[in-house]
Structure formats: structure tokens, C-alpha cells
Design an enzyme around this catalytic site. Structure first.
Site, PDB file in Angstrom:
ATOM      1  N   HIS A  56       0.809  -1.180  -0.150  1.00 50.33           N
ATOM      2  CA  HIS A  56      -0.018   0.023  -0.199  1.00 50.33           C
ATOM      3  C   HIS A  56       0.942   1.072  -0.165  1.00 50.33           C
ATOM      4  O   HIS A  56       1.949   1.179   0.565  1.00 50.33           O
ATOM      5  CB  HIS A  56      -0.704  -0.062   1.279  1.00 50.33           C
ATOM      6  CG  HIS A  56      -1.642  -1.012   1.577  1.00 50.33           C
ATOM      7  ND1 HIS A  56      -1.589  -2.228   2.303  1.00 50.33           N
ATOM      8  CD2 HIS A  56      -3.190  -1.072   1.166  1.00 50.33           C
ATOM      9  CE1 HIS A  56      -2.274  -3.009   2.273  1.00 50.33           C
ATOM     10  NE2 HIS A  56      -3.331  -2.429   1.650  1.00 50.33           N
ATOM     11  N   ASP A  59       2.287   1.677   3.212  1.00 47.25           N
ATOM     12  CA  ASP A  59       3.243   0.726   3.949  1.00 47.25           C
ATOM     13  C   ASP A  59       4.870   1.112   3.773  1.00 47.25           C
ATOM     14  O   ASP A  59       5.674   0.764   4.581  1.00 47.25           O
ATOM     15  CB  ASP A  59       3.158  -0.591   3.131  1.00 47.25           C
ATOM     16  CG  ASP A  59       1.729  -1.148   3.338  1.00 47.25           C
ATOM     17  OD1 ASP A  59       1.104  -1.002   4.330  1.00 47.25           O
ATOM     18  OD2 ASP A  59       1.423  -2.284   2.532  1.00 47.25           O
ATOM     19  N   MET A  90       2.662  -5.626  -7.788  1.00 43.63           N
ATOM     20  CA  MET A  90       1.296  -5.032  -7.441  1.00 43.63           C
ATOM     21  C   MET A  90       1.656  -4.066  -6.437  1.00 43.63           C
ATOM     22  O   MET A  90       2.508  -3.906  -5.365  1.00 43.63           O
ATOM     23  CB  MET A  90       0.532  -6.495  -6.799  1.00 43.63           C
ATOM     24  CG  MET A  90      -0.954  -5.981  -6.509  1.00 43.63           C
ATOM     25  SD  MET A  90      -1.005  -5.374  -4.783  1.00 43.63           S
ATOM     26  CE  MET A  90      -1.832  -6.966  -4.066  1.00 43.63           C
ATOM     27  N   GLU A 183     -10.929  -6.517  -5.098  1.00 45.21           N
ATOM     28  CA  GLU A 183     -11.041  -7.923  -4.030  1.00 45.21           C
ATOM     29  C   GLU A 183     -12.271  -7.605  -3.182  1.00 45.21           C
ATOM     30  O   GLU A 183     -12.495  -6.694  -2.366  1.00 45.21           O
ATOM     31  CB  GLU A 183      -9.719  -7.527  -2.942  1.00 45.21           C
ATOM     32  CG  GLU A 183      -9.716  -8.463  -2.000  1.00 45.21           C
ATOM     33  CD  GLU A 183      -8.257  -8.324  -1.386  1.00 45.21           C
ATOM     34  OE1 GLU A 183      -7.392  -7.638  -1.875  1.00 45.21           O
ATOM     35  OE2 GLU A 183      -8.173  -9.050  -0.213  1.00 45.21           O
ATOM     36  N   LYS A 185     -14.708  -8.675  -0.101  1.00 43.99           N
ATOM     37  CA  LYS A 185     -14.805  -9.293   1.367  1.00 43.99           C
ATOM     38  C   LYS A 185     -16.283  -9.002   2.086  1.00 43.99           C
ATOM     39  O   LYS A 185     -16.490  -7.727   1.656  1.00 43.99           O
ATOM     40  CB  LYS A 185     -13.578  -8.321   2.324  1.00 43.99           C
ATOM     41  CG  LYS A 185     -13.695  -8.948   3.520  1.00 43.99           C
ATOM     42  CD  LYS A 185     -12.502  -8.443   4.369  1.00 43.99           C
ATOM     43  CE  LYS A 185     -12.138  -9.008   5.505  1.00 43.99           C
ATOM     44  NZ  LYS A 185     -11.212  -8.434   6.457  1.00 43.99           N
ATOM     45  N   GLU A 219      -9.766 -13.592  -2.512  1.00 47.47           N
ATOM     46  CA  GLU A 219      -8.927 -14.090  -1.394  1.00 47.47           C
ATOM     47  C   GLU A 219      -9.603 -15.254  -0.654  1.00 47.47           C
ATOM     48  O   GLU A 219     -10.873 -15.059  -0.485  1.00 47.47           O
ATOM     49  CB  GLU A 219      -8.775 -13.078  -0.427  1.00 47.47           C
ATOM     50  CG  GLU A 219      -7.930 -13.521   0.988  1.00 47.47           C
ATOM     51  CD  GLU A 219      -7.717 -12.417   1.768  1.00 47.47           C
ATOM     52  OE1 GLU A 219      -6.997 -11.449   1.502  1.00 47.47           O
ATOM     53  OE2 GLU A 219      -7.898 -12.453   3.087  1.00 47.47           O
ATOM     54  N   HIS A 222     -11.600 -14.475   2.670  1.00 47.85           N
ATOM     55  CA  HIS A 222     -12.962 -13.601   2.507  1.00 47.85           C
ATOM     56  C   HIS A 222     -14.254 -14.594   1.742  1.00 47.85           C
ATOM     57  O   HIS A 222     -15.056 -14.157   2.255  1.00 47.85           O
ATOM     58  CB  HIS A 222     -12.631 -12.268   1.478  1.00 47.85           C
ATOM     59  CG  HIS A 222     -11.537 -11.607   1.911  1.00 47.85           C
ATOM     60  ND1 HIS A 222     -11.000 -10.335   1.301  1.00 47.85           N
ATOM     61  CD2 HIS A 222     -10.825 -11.513   3.120  1.00 47.85           C
ATOM     62  CE1 HIS A 222     -10.028  -9.890   2.011  1.00 47.85           C
ATOM     63  NE2 HIS A 222      -9.970 -10.403   2.986  1.00 47.85           N
ATOM     64  N   ASP A 247      -5.144 -13.706  -3.647  1.00 49.45           N
ATOM     65  CA  ASP A 247      -4.744 -13.583  -2.198  1.00 49.45           C
ATOM     66  C   ASP A 247      -4.799 -15.306  -1.662  1.00 49.45           C
ATOM     67  O   ASP A 247      -5.819 -15.340  -1.338  1.00 49.45           O
ATOM     68  CB  ASP A 247      -5.492 -12.529  -1.794  1.00 49.45           C
ATOM     69  CG  ASP A 247      -5.066 -11.236  -1.643  1.00 49.45           C
ATOM     70  OD1 ASP A 247      -3.802 -10.970  -2.658  1.00 49.45           O
ATOM     71  OD2 ASP A 247      -5.600 -10.062  -1.165  1.00 49.45           O
ATOM     72  N   ASP A 257     -11.811 -12.494  10.282  1.00 55.01           N
ATOM     73  CA  ASP A 257     -10.776 -12.628   9.322  1.00 55.01           C
ATOM     74  C   ASP A 257      -9.621 -12.927   9.625  1.00 55.01           C
ATOM     75  O   ASP A 257      -8.753 -12.331  10.654  1.00 55.01           O
ATOM     76  CB  ASP A 257     -10.778 -11.410   8.824  1.00 55.01           C
ATOM     77  CG  ASP A 257      -9.609 -11.087   7.578  1.00 55.01           C
ATOM     78  OD1 ASP A 257      -9.433 -12.332   6.786  1.00 55.01           O
ATOM     79  OD2 ASP A 257      -9.434 -10.035   7.088  1.00 55.01           O
ATOM     80  N   ASP A 259      -6.685 -14.759   8.220  1.00 55.93           N
ATOM     81  CA  ASP A 259      -5.394 -14.550   7.454  1.00 55.93           C
ATOM     82  C   ASP A 259      -4.466 -15.483   7.814  1.00 55.93           C
ATOM     83  O   ASP A 259      -3.202 -15.255   8.066  1.00 55.93           O
ATOM     84  CB  ASP A 259      -4.999 -12.982   7.545  1.00 55.93           C
ATOM     85  CG  ASP A 259      -5.749 -12.006   6.876  1.00 55.93           C
ATOM     86  OD1 ASP A 259      -6.382 -12.389   5.888  1.00 55.93           O
ATOM     87  OD2 ASP A 259      -5.742 -10.904   6.904  1.00 55.93           O
ATOM     88  N   ASP A 289      -1.524 -13.368   1.274  1.00 58.30           N
ATOM     89  CA  ASP A 289      -1.978 -12.219   1.951  1.00 58.30           C
ATOM     90  C   ASP A 289      -2.556 -12.894   3.356  1.00 58.30           C
ATOM     91  O   ASP A 289      -3.459 -13.059   3.624  1.00 58.30           O
ATOM     92  CB  ASP A 289      -3.062 -11.709   1.335  1.00 58.30           C
ATOM     93  CG  ASP A 289      -3.553 -10.196   2.024  1.00 58.30           C
ATOM     94  OD1 ASP A 289      -3.244 -10.117   2.987  1.00 58.30           O
ATOM     95  OD2 ASP A 289      -4.782  -9.908   1.784  1.00 58.30           O
TER      96      ASP A 289
HETATM   97  C1  GLT Z   1      -5.741  -5.797   4.300  1.00 60.56           C
HETATM   98  C2  GLT Z   1      -6.927  -6.893   3.677  1.00 60.56           C
HETATM   99  C3  GLT Z   1      -6.461  -7.689   2.457  1.00 60.56           C
HETATM  100  C4  GLT Z   1      -6.142  -6.698   1.452  1.00 60.56           C
HETATM  101  C5  GLT Z   1      -4.902  -5.675   1.420  1.00 60.56           C
HETATM  102  C6  GLT Z   1      -5.002  -5.124   0.156  1.00 60.56           C
HETATM  103  S1  GLT Z   1      -5.027  -4.764   3.178  1.00 60.56           S
HETATM  104  O1  GLT Z   1      -4.928  -6.258   5.084  1.00 60.56           O
HETATM  105  O2  GLT Z   1      -7.176  -7.588   4.797  1.00 60.56           O
HETATM  106  O3  GLT Z   1      -7.281  -8.506   2.206  1.00 60.56           O
HETATM  107  O4  GLT Z   1      -5.902  -7.617   0.429  1.00 60.56           O
HETATM  108  O5  GLT Z   1      -5.738  -3.675   0.669  1.00 60.56           O
HETATM  109 MN    MN Z   2      -6.387  -9.567   0.750  1.00 62.60          MN
HETATM  110 MN    MN Z   3      -7.975 -11.073   4.507  1.00 63.09          MN
END
Ligand code: GLT
Ligand code: MN
Ligand code: MN
Length: 389
Positions: A56, A59, A90, A183, A185, A219, A222, A247, A257, A259, A289
Site C-alpha cells: 500500500h 506501507d 502489485m 478484491e 470481502k 482471497e 474472504h 490472495d 478474518d 489471514d 495475504d
Molecule cells: C488488508 C486486507 C487484505 C487486502 C489488503 C489490500 S490490505 O490487509 O485484509 O485482504 O488484500 O488492501
Molecule cells: Mn487480501
Molecule cells: Mn484477509
């Protein structure tokens, strides 16, 4: 660790600065790892064998940096990229952390916030281009509502569309070689985020002025948060020629979430995902991700990153094994056996075909009695995944 599963640049494994750089804070607890600089993170990624780093705008460059600070940071970062050979495939914009975005960015009810979001994104696109990115992700974390009293949902879609059309025009105007990946979510951080699934994004893309410039960035976590089958979402994106980025991570169904490290929760769905990507020669980035458990120090973060890539490569080998397993393949040929007698009715519609089909007699009872053999097929798959085939 065996050499066999060593990542190389051809695998296009990338990590966000925010992933390996996640210091482990959560809504209930403070960070547990000291924050590494972007330069240190690039070196960490090189050490574990990654190919790319994504970011980002903030970041890398603090939101309140002056233009000379900005240039110095960019120069140092570029040096680290040169030293390590790590690339930036990216880039994206942080449109969710700063309080200004608490009601969304492109869909905020405040026109000044919407204009600021466009300005911030154009600057972040310039940064991405300067670093060599060819893909630009839009994750609208705050583009949603906590109450439907706050926003009229069709108007919100119009605002989001208008912003993307504007930014596509900007890309064309600047002559940038850049594509957009949306993306989805379903929720978190908003109670409800607009366009909550990859399927919803795919439908929305077709309403844009330049749909050919825009694809999706699905993702795992998500889609699983929404209780959906991620493999099917990715298949739909591939089928539409819209899988621009992905992702990879993992997630237990029905949770917040998470991750988690790729493949660490649902190995069977991770296997079929890798199979889908590999069988269809997906040649985009394989972006992880995810982040390490909060219990880890930076050695644990490296274990996490190596684990994501290694699991992918092990599953890729399992895919080869599955595709070449004679028992699995002969079972599949039995299941799909076709004596060709239905060819005269199936395929593209023709009126005489349809008329003939309407007169055909089917033995519905015996068709309904057929066993498909999927229990055996799935058990063979599981045994292969558990390492005894
Ligand atoms: C954030 C989110 C991710 C996204 C990122 C891109 S940032 O951490 O949870 O799923 O891909 O903005
Ligand atoms: Mn993501
Ligand atoms: Mn996520």
C-alpha cells in the site's frame, strides 16, 4: 527442508509489506513484534526465497511525509530491490486506516472524502508505476455500512463505479501499463462491505466503462468468511478471463478474518485450488495475504512465509500425482464414460435437435439408480493428500 520444494521466480510468490511486516497487534492486544522497515522486509523476503513484494502507499511512505522524505524513502527502497532482485508486481492504496475513511473512501457520504480518495489513489498509482507494478488492487475495506440507514445502496454502487471509471481514464491518460483487480470481502471492518463476493465483483465489472482493464483479486479467507466455496469463485473468475491476481491464505469457516498461513486449515480445498490454478496454467502472481501467529518472533515470521510457499509447492506436486494416479484416472474415465448417443441432442441449440430430444425416452429409474463412485474417488484423494499414495 528438502530442496525439491524450493521456490523460484517462475512461481511468482509474493507477499505484501503488511503481511510479513504485521507486528501482531489485534483488537484486544498490542503489537508483539517490533516494526521492521520496508528495506528490512525486502531483505527478509529475499532470505526466505520470495519473488515479489506488494505494498500500500502508506506501507512505504507515511501519510504525512514531505515530498523530499518521500523521494528518499523511494530511493532506499529501490536500492533494496536492486540488491535483492525482489520485484514489485502489485501496488494498492490504503483507503481504510486513516480516520478520514471511517465512512468509506469512494463511497463516503462526504464529497471531500471521495475527492481525497481519488487524489490519494492517483498518487499511489504513480508510486506503483515508479516501482514497476503492473497490477493495482482495490480492496474497499471501508466501502460499506454499519447501518443501511446511512447510505442508499444503489447510489453507493454508482459512486464506486464513477471512481473506478475515473481511475481507468487516469491510467489511459497517463499511458500507464496497469490493470485493476477488485478484491471482495463480506464484512470486517464494516458490518457489511459492498460487493461482498468475487461473483458480485465480476457482475459489477461488466457495468464499468472499461471492463477489459478490470479483473478480480479473490482471497481465500474472504470467500470462506461468507461460507462459500473459494475454488468455485476462482473458477468463475478464470472462466471469465478475470483472474488478474490472487490472495492466498487460509481461514476457518464462520470466524473473523484470520489471514492464516496458506493451506493450514483446509488442506483439501487448498489442494483443489492449486489444482485449478496449475491445470489452467494461471500465470499471474501467487500472493500470500496472510500473517504469522501473534506468538511468533521474526524467526517464526520466516517460518510462516516459507511455509506458505512450501505448502503451495507440495500441493502442486500432489496435483501432478493426482493427475497421473492410474486408479484415480481410470475411476474418472469410468465416471465420465460417454457412448456418444446423446451427442445428437446436446450442445448448441437447434430447433430440430430440440424436437428430436422431446421425443426421446429416458430410463429415469435406472439413471437414478446409478452410483457415481465419488466416495471412492474422494477417499483416494484423501489418501493421496495424507501421503500414502
Ligand atoms: C488488508 C486486507 C487484505 C487486502 C489488503 C489490500 S490490505 O490487509 O485484509 O485482504 O488484500 O488492501
Ligand atoms: Mn487480501
Ligand atoms: Mn484477509
Amino acid at each position: 527442508m528438502s530442496h525439491k520444494f524450493k521456490p523460484t521466480s517462475k512461481h511468482k510468490f509474493s507477499f505484501g509489506l503488511w503481511t510479513v511486516g504485521n507486528p501482531g497487534g489485534d483488537p484486544f492486544g498490542q503489537p508483539v513484534r517490533k516494526k521492521l522497515t520496508p528495506v528490512e522486509l525486502v531483505h527478509l523476503l529475499a532470505e526466505v526465497g520470495a519473488w515479489g513484494v506488494n505494498l500500500h502507499d502508506n506501507d512505504l511512505i507515511p501519510i504525512n511525509a514531505t515530498s523530499s522524505e518521500r523521494q528518499q524513502i523511494i530511493d532506499e527502497f529501490k536500492n533494496a530491490l536492486d540488491e535483492t532482485g525482489i520485484v514489485v508486481p502489485m501496488a494498492t492504496t490504503n483507503l481504510f486506516s486513516d480516520p478520514v475513511f471511517k465512512d468509506g473512501a469512494f463511497t463516503s457520504n462526504d464529497s471531500k472524502v471521495r475527492a481525497y480518495a481519488l487524489q490519494k489513489t492517483m498518487n499511489a498509482i504513480d508510486l506503483g508505476i515508479e516501482l514497476g507494478a503492473s497490477m493495482y488492487v482495490f480492496w474497499g475495506g471501508r466501502e460499506g455500512v454499519d447501518t443501511d440507514a446511512s447510505k442508499e445502496s444503489i447510489q453507493s454502487l454508482k459512486r464506486f463505479r464513477e471512481a473506478l471509471n475515473y481511475l481507468c481514464e487516469y491510467i489511459k491518460d497517463q499511458d500507464y501499463d496497469l490493470k485493476f483487480a477488485l478484491e471482495a470481502k463480506p464484512n470486517e471492518p464494516r458490518a457489511d462491505i459492498f460487493l461482498p463476493t468475487t461473483g458480485a465483483m465480476l457482475g459489477f465489472i461488466e457495468t464499468l466503462d472499461y471492463p477489459e482493464m478490470v479483473g478480480v483479486n479473490p482471497e481465500v479467507a474472504h470467500e470462506h468468511m461468507a461460507g462459500l466455496n473459494f475454488v468455485h469463485a476462482v473458477a468463475q473468475a478464470l472462466d471469465a478471463g478475470k483472474l488478474f491476481h490472487i490472495d492466498l491464505n487460509d481461514q476457518a469457516f464462520g470466524r473473523y478474518d484470520q489471514d492464516l498461513r496458506f493451506g493450514s486449515v483446509n488442506i483439501k480445498s487448498a489442494f483443489f485450488l492449486v489444482k485449478l490454478l496449475e491445470d489452467n496454467n494461471y500465470d499471474g502472481c501467487r500472493h500470500f495475504d496472510a500473517h504469522a501467529y501473534r506468538t511468533e518472533d521474526y524467526e517464526g515470521v520466516k517460518d510462516f512465509a516459507r511455509g506458505c510457499m512450501r505448502t503451495y509447492l507440495i500441493l502442486k506436486e500432489k496435483v501432478d500425482r493426482w493427475n497421473n494416479d492410474s486408479e484415480i484416472q481410470s475411476l474418472l474415465s469410468e465416471i465420465n464414460a460417454d457412448d456418444g448417443t446423446m451427442d445428437q441432442y446436446l450442445g448448441k441449440y437447434e430447433s430440430n435437435k430440440a424436437a428430436a430430444l422431446k421425443t426421446q425416452n429416458f430410463d429415469r429409474k435406472s439413471l437414478g439408480e446409478r452410483g457415481y463412485g465419488y466416495e471412492r474417488l474422494d477417499q483416494l484423494t484423501m489418501e493421496l493428500l495424507m501421503g500414502i499414495r
